[in-house]
Write a protein that holds these residues in place. Sequence first.
Motif, PDB file in Angstrom:
ATOM      1  N   HIS A 251     130.480  42.937 119.896  1.00 12.62           N
ATOM      2  CA  HIS A 251     130.048  42.957 118.493  1.00 12.62           C
ATOM      3  C   HIS A 251     128.689  43.609 118.320  1.00 12.62           C
ATOM      4  CE1 HIS A 251     133.589  40.919 117.146  1.00 12.62           C
ATOM      5  NE2 HIS A 251     133.494  40.184 118.240  1.00 12.62           N
ATOM      6  N   CYS A 261     134.619  44.796 110.785  1.00  7.24           N
ATOM      7  CA  CYS A 261     135.042  44.014 111.953  1.00  7.24           C
ATOM      8  C   CYS A 261     135.369  42.581 111.511  1.00  7.24           C
ATOM      9  CB  CYS A 261     133.913  43.995 112.977  1.00  7.24           C
ATOM     10  SG  CYS A 261     134.288  43.072 114.473  1.00  7.24           S
ATOM     11  N   CYS A 263     134.157  40.012 112.551  1.00  7.82           N
ATOM     12  CA  CYS A 263     132.940  39.198 112.528  1.00  7.82           C
ATOM     13  C   CYS A 263     132.106  39.450 111.281  1.00  7.82           C
ATOM     14  CB  CYS A 263     132.101  39.459 113.768  1.00  7.82           C
ATOM     15  SG  CYS A 263     131.218  41.020 113.726  1.00  7.82           S
ATOM     16  N   CYS A 268     131.522  47.490 114.790  1.00  2.58           N
ATOM     17  CA  CYS A 268     131.287  46.898 116.113  1.00  2.58           C
ATOM     18  C   CYS A 268     132.057  47.681 117.184  1.00  2.58           C
ATOM     19  CB  CYS A 268     131.784  45.460 116.157  1.00  2.58           C
ATOM     20  SG  CYS A 268     130.870  44.328 115.119  1.00  2.58           S
TER      21      CYS A 268
HETATM   22 ZN   LIG Z   1     132.134  42.483 115.162  1.00  2.00          ZN
END
Ligand SMILES: [Zn+2]
Length: 379
Positions: A251, A261, A263, A268
Amino acid sequence: MTTTSPVGRPLRPRGKRLQEDTRRHHRSLLLQQLFREGPASRADLARTTGLTRVTVSDLVGELVGDGLVEELGAPAETRVGKPPTLVGLAADSAHIVGIDLSAEDRMTGAVLNLLGQVQHRHEVEIAGAKGADAVALVHRLAAELIAMTDRPVLGIGVGSPGVVDAGGTVIDAPNLGWTDTPLSASLAEKFELPVVVANDANTAVLGEHTFGETGDGGLMVLRVGTGVGAGLVLEGALLHGHLGAAGEIGHVVVDPDGERCACSRTGCLETVLAVPHLRRRLADAENAPSRTAVLTTAGEQLGVTLAPVVGTLNIHELVLSGPNELLDGPLREAVDRTIRDRTMPVSSAGLVVRTSNLGEDVVLVGASVLVLAGQLGVS
Ligand SMILES: [Zn+2]
């Protein structure tokens, strides 16, 4: 074993405890030598470990009694004088259960011997199980694997996705719905066996370091699967990092204008390199040259990301672990070239960029190393 004082500093063991620790350490030295170099005579063991002949004979007797070491007789080529008797690790005296939780759709497991060789395999479908259901599935897989061997089981090793603390609690593994899940403790309680749970990339790097014909320099294993993560062995020891999250490179943002992404960041490394993303882009490519371009671009972005790491740590081997049809070819070549273009010759001169010799088994083999290291002191 070390004891821990209230402020968390290790205390030096004393008296009887110290003697027991010394004996345990000497046993580990002998096992380590037999593990790494193969069968040896007692005299050879004394010479290579620096222990006295008496100590070696005493401990070898104990290890033979425990069944971990076996007498192998004299080597065939000895012709002159009294031939030395060789002793060796009894590879099948005990077995280890190894479990790999890094795949998206299934949990894979194996029964391995003391040389990290797979004896039996078994797997269960995850089928969307999360949280307590996913823990129950790991328990079921472990029980079914234990039932596949008639040898004493030395322990259970597990490579899990996500961040795992030193006590084997999975801090965060979104795919399995785990947050602060004490996986190691629950397995140990159920099976009454030693259990070691570690992050899958860290498990993989231990497997590669111990059984993957690696050199003794710094080693980085980059796992490319549903996610992307790395494990590092530096100066012979696994790198944990401040909070146990060393190697969480997936990440790090590599393309600020890239894809969103999971996240919530944008661009990332995972959005560039994780297997589902790579396969999707390859499926969209219209012909062979454009498929090569997809892999080359991903390799270049990975190389840009890793060049500062190689420059900083002067690692010897970078091992790409994942589907070889994606990793071994234009992608690997682009990583290799980009790192060399972006680092001083002294950083990259001895660098080897390759795929894993252990293939898809690297986490299972690494899981056996977790147990070997903890129970026999070998790794
Ligand atoms: Zn990520």
